[in-house]
Design a protein around this motif. Structure first.
Motif, PDB file in Angstrom:
ATOM      1  N   GLU A 427      31.776  25.983  53.130  1.00  0.00           N
ATOM      2  CA  GLU A 427      31.858  26.643  51.825  1.00  0.00           C
ATOM      3  C   GLU A 427      30.694  27.610  51.603  1.00  0.00           C
ATOM      4  O   GLU A 427      30.864  28.667  50.982  1.00  0.00           O
ATOM      5  N   ARG A 431      31.031  31.598  50.592  1.00  0.00           N
ATOM      6  CA  ARG A 431      30.419  32.169  49.384  1.00  0.00           C
ATOM      7  C   ARG A 431      29.511  33.352  49.751  1.00  0.00           C
ATOM      8  O   ARG A 431      29.469  34.354  49.039  1.00  0.00           O
ATOM      9  N   ARG A 450      33.526  28.098  41.492  1.00  0.00           N
ATOM     10  CA  ARG A 450      32.772  26.842  41.427  1.00  0.00           C
ATOM     11  C   ARG A 450      33.418  25.845  40.468  1.00  0.00           C
ATOM     12  O   ARG A 450      33.389  24.634  40.708  1.00  0.00           O
ATOM     13  N   THR A 451      34.018  26.353  39.412  1.00  0.00           N
ATOM     14  CA  THR A 451      34.563  25.461  38.372  1.00  0.00           C
ATOM     15  C   THR A 451      36.067  25.205  38.524  1.00  0.00           C
ATOM     16  O   THR A 451      36.576  24.225  37.996  1.00  0.00           O
ATOM     17  N   ASP A 452      36.765  26.075  39.219  1.00  0.00           N
ATOM     18  CA  ASP A 452      38.224  25.946  39.371  1.00  0.00           C
ATOM     19  C   ASP A 452      38.526  25.503  40.805  1.00  0.00           C
ATOM     20  O   ASP A 452      38.570  26.313  41.733  1.00  0.00           O
ATOM     21  N   GLU A 453      38.755  24.219  40.988  1.00  0.00           N
ATOM     22  CA  GLU A 453      38.943  23.654  42.330  1.00  0.00           C
ATOM     23  C   GLU A 453      40.178  24.213  43.012  1.00  0.00           C
ATOM     24  O   GLU A 453      40.175  24.499  44.215  1.00  0.00           O
ATOM     25  N   ALA A 454      41.263  24.379  42.260  1.00  0.00           N
ATOM     26  CA  ALA A 454      42.511  24.890  42.838  1.00  0.00           C
ATOM     27  C   ALA A 454      42.319  26.320  43.345  1.00  0.00           C
ATOM     28  O   ALA A 454      42.800  26.692  44.430  1.00  0.00           O
ATOM     29  N   TRP A 456      39.516  27.681  44.270  1.00  0.00           N
ATOM     30  CA  TRP A 456      38.643  27.648  45.456  1.00  0.00           C
ATOM     31  C   TRP A 456      39.405  27.184  46.695  1.00  0.00           C
ATOM     32  O   TRP A 456      39.221  27.726  47.787  1.00  0.00           O
ATOM     33  N   ASP A 457      40.260  26.208  46.550  1.00  0.00           N
ATOM     34  CA  ASP A 457      41.069  25.752  47.688  1.00  0.00           C
ATOM     35  C   ASP A 457      41.940  26.887  48.213  1.00  0.00           C
ATOM     36  O   ASP A 457      42.105  27.054  49.431  1.00  0.00           O
TER      37      ASP A 457
END
Length: 688
Positions: A427, A431, A450-454, A456-457
């Motif tokens: 990761e 970034r 960083r705050t939205d996991e979906a 980022w995936d």
């Protein structure tokens, strides 16, 4: 020894960088002070230093007894400070060749020179040992450099033999050796039978080896002909091995000389202006306009007058324009460059605006950006002037001869991207890649990842898909897909300098695709790319920067690149910004011998400085003679340039562009000659 070597070069790469210009210079002789080997030098120096330390500690009181009050100024606080510094040094256990400068106040000759009248001469042995140490070079630079150069040349030779390879230099060296070996005369006759006449163009850029070959082949035999064609005033490639002294030798040895006396490039006014400048310099300087006046003289030329002049508001635009800056104080080179970059951009902006309005014309054609070239020495100077042009919305293109695409910022960012693609589970690397200018993800978007996991995936899956495309279809396919998906082309072209970045990205993609053929897998290709960034090869044509636009833009060109070319208008804003720091190595000529000194004598430094100055003057000549219609030059009073404020004068470079003699030729404005102009100072409206 390792500690002393690391003071000189940070590692093998730094040493190789210093050696590289001289690896192929087999005519070069390195001047090494005695003793001439690494082991002998360090043994002698450490032996003397150890002896002085020991004797100082044992005989300190005797040293004071023979110097305190007996030698002029060897008393009081300063004297006590000297003793204290030497005491600390003598008591330390540090193994180093560095010694305090205060130590040499106690050398035998210094003490005798300053001895008070009637006082007995100092007799301690330590004074003679200090004298001996002072006379020696307290460095390993010259001996290590000389030994390393021999070793590198030998390893390079063995490597080529192992790979069954030969360079162009090898072909020349082999022919040179063959011509003096047994059967050399027969070889020369065979070449003569094939080529009874030889014409060597750009002969001013030859070297001793090449000239020796041609001299041996084309001796006094008949019938044959050897024609050496060149202009010594345009010899500006010393950094590539070109040797103006070879030209000088050839000119002295040849009896028949012919000169081309007509300029077909420039307007009559431009030709007469250059004639005036260098004729005046030729007359006023004992060494001539180009230093070596016996062999490189200036001859005025005629004008074919085939070029149309530039007209501004139906009046002839002056052929030579000096922009002189003066705010009452001398300025440094950084300020000079900054001021002249702004002045140059403003003048160009004014002329182009006049072209748009139909007021500036060449041969009834409106002046356009393609008619203008700005000549610079370096990428740094190009960046300065292009930045000022961008502020005025004037697009330009930079043409350099030696910059590698692997040296660009874009190359470093692409490396981060490729590392992220191959480590798509990492990761941190992803970034880092996203934060580059290349991908252009903003800080707010990074925070969302960083705050939205979906979200980022999804981004990590995209990088995983890029890796699959790379391994399945090749790196160029992957890069083109990435450019399309992320709309990189449109985004980069909307940024300042984005056209340059996009060109470099596509260029690097092609080089990676070519390298992929010889590399085993993606990871091997990435290692190859990392190596290229660490050691870019500026001589490799495939690596050299490509033109970012085919549009007819204003050109920013290095003076070296401009040689042989012509432009209607030439701007040379930084001609006075010559190298201000002397190089560590002193390269100079004595008769026909090429010498390199690392511990240079004053005589060697003077000869090297003379040769450097002569090349700077030739660079100035090349810059001025690129112009067909007009040339603009920026000058300013500088601590480095030693240029003083003119009254009603025209500046004439006699012996210097910077840092050496500078003279001014008075020219009465009342005579009304329109060939020259002074715009002075640039902080107020121009007056011609």
């Amino acid at each position: 020894m390792a500690r002393e070597v690391l003071k000189l070069w940070s590692g093998p790469d730094a040493l190789l960088k210093a050696l590289r210009p001289y690896v192929g210079s087999h005519e070069l002789e390195i001047q090494v002070a005695e003793p001439g080997s690494l082991e002998e030098r360090i043994t002698l120096l450490t032996g003397l230093i150890d002896s002085i330390r020991q004797q100082w500690q044992e005989q300190r009181e005797q040293v004071i007894e023979q110097t305190d009050g007996r030698v002029s100024r060897y008393t009081g606080n300063n004297y006590a400070k000297w003793l204290g510094v030497i005491d600390l040094w003598a008591a330390s256990n540090q193994r180093t060749l560095s010694v305090p400068k205060e130590l040499f106040k106690f050398s035998a000759s210094t003490l005798v020179q300053k001895l008070k009248k009637g006082q007995p001469s100092p007799t301690l042995e330590i004074f003679d040992v200090i004298e001996r140490l002072e006379s020696l070079p307290r460095t390993l630079a010259d001996v290590l450099f000389a030994e390393a150069l021999v070793e590198v040349r030998e390893r390079f030779k063995r490597g080529k033999e192992r790979l069954h390879q030969r360079t162009f230099d090898d072909l020349l060296t082999g022919l040179d050796q063959g011509l003096v070996a047994e059967g050399g005369e027969a070889l020369a006759r065979q070449i003569l039978n094939l080529y009874p006449v030889a014409l060597i163009d750009e002969f001013q850029d030859t070297d001793p080896l090449q000239y020796r070959i041609f001299s041996r082949i084309y001796s006094a035999q008949e019938p044959l002909g050897l024609f050496m064609i060149g202009d010594p005033k345009q010899a500006i490639y010393a950094f590539r091995g070109a040797d103006i002294f070879t030209y000088i030798q050839a000119r002295r040895e040849v009896t028949d000389h012919f000169t081309l006396g007509t300029n077909y490039r420039s307007t009559r006014s431009m030709v007469e202006t250059v004639n005036l400048l260098f004729d005046e310099a030729e007359q006023r300087s004992e060494r001539g306009a180009f230093i070596f006046n016996r062999d490189i003289s200036f001859s005025a030329v005629n004008a074919a007058d085939k070029s149309a002049p530039l007209r501004l508001d139906d009046e002839l635009y002056p052929s030579l324009n000096f922009s002189y800056y003066d705010d009452g104080e001398e300025i440094n080179l950084e300020t000079y460059r900054d001021v002249m970059a702004k002045a140059c951009a403003r003048e160009i902006g004014s002329l182009l605006q006049a072209g748009l309005e139909g007021r500036a014309r060449i041969n009834q054609q409106a002046l356009k950006p393609k008619d203008i070239a700005i000549l610079v020495r370096s990428k740094h100077e190009a960046a300065l002037v292009r930045q000022e042009l961008r502020k005025l919305n004037i697009p330009s293109v930079y043409l350099s001869e030696r910059d590698s695409v692997f040296e660009t910022r874009l190359a470093s960012e692409l490396l981060l991207l490729l590392q992220a693609v191959l480590s798509c589970e990492n990761e941190t690397r992803i970034r880092s890649a996203l934060a580059t200018r290349l991908l252009g993800v903003s800080a707010d978007e990074l925070e969302r990842f960083r705050t939205d996991e979906a979200l980022w995936d999804h981004e990590m899956q995209r990088f995983a898909h890029y890796r699959w495309q790379w391994e399945r279809f090749g790196i160029l396919v992957m890069l083109r897909r990435l450019i399309f998906e992320r709309e990189l082309a449109a985004r980069l072209l909307g940024l300042e300098g984005g056209e340059r970045d996009l060109t470099d990205l596509l260029h690097l993609g092609e080089l990676l695709q070519q390298a992929q053929i010889t590399q085993e897998g993606a990871h091997a290709l990435l290692r190859w790319f990392e190596t290229q960034l660490q050691r870019p090869n500026q001589e490799h044509k495939d690596q050299q920067l490509r033109l970012e636009s085919e549009r007819e833009l204003l050109k920013v060109v290095t003076i070296h690149k401009s040689k042989g070319l012509e432009y209607p208008l030439v701007f040379a804003p930084f001609v006075c910004a010559v190298r201000s720091k002397a190089p560590k190595e002193t390269l100079y000529h004595r008769e026909q011998q090429i010498l390199l000194e690392l511990n240079a004598s004053d005589e060697a430094k003077e000869l090297a400085e003379q040769e450097r100055l002569a090349e700077e003057l030739r660079l100035l000549y090349v810059a001025l003679t690129r112009a067909a219609c007009a040339c603009w030059i920026g000058v300013a009073p500088s601590r480095d340039l030693k240029i003083k404020k003119p009254v009603v004068t025209i500046l004439c470079f006699t012996e210097a562009v910077s840092g050496i003699c500078y003279s001014m030729v008075r020219y009465e404005i009342s005579r009304g000659w329109s060939g020259l102009c002074m715009s002075w100072p640039i902080s107020i409206p121009r007056s011609r």
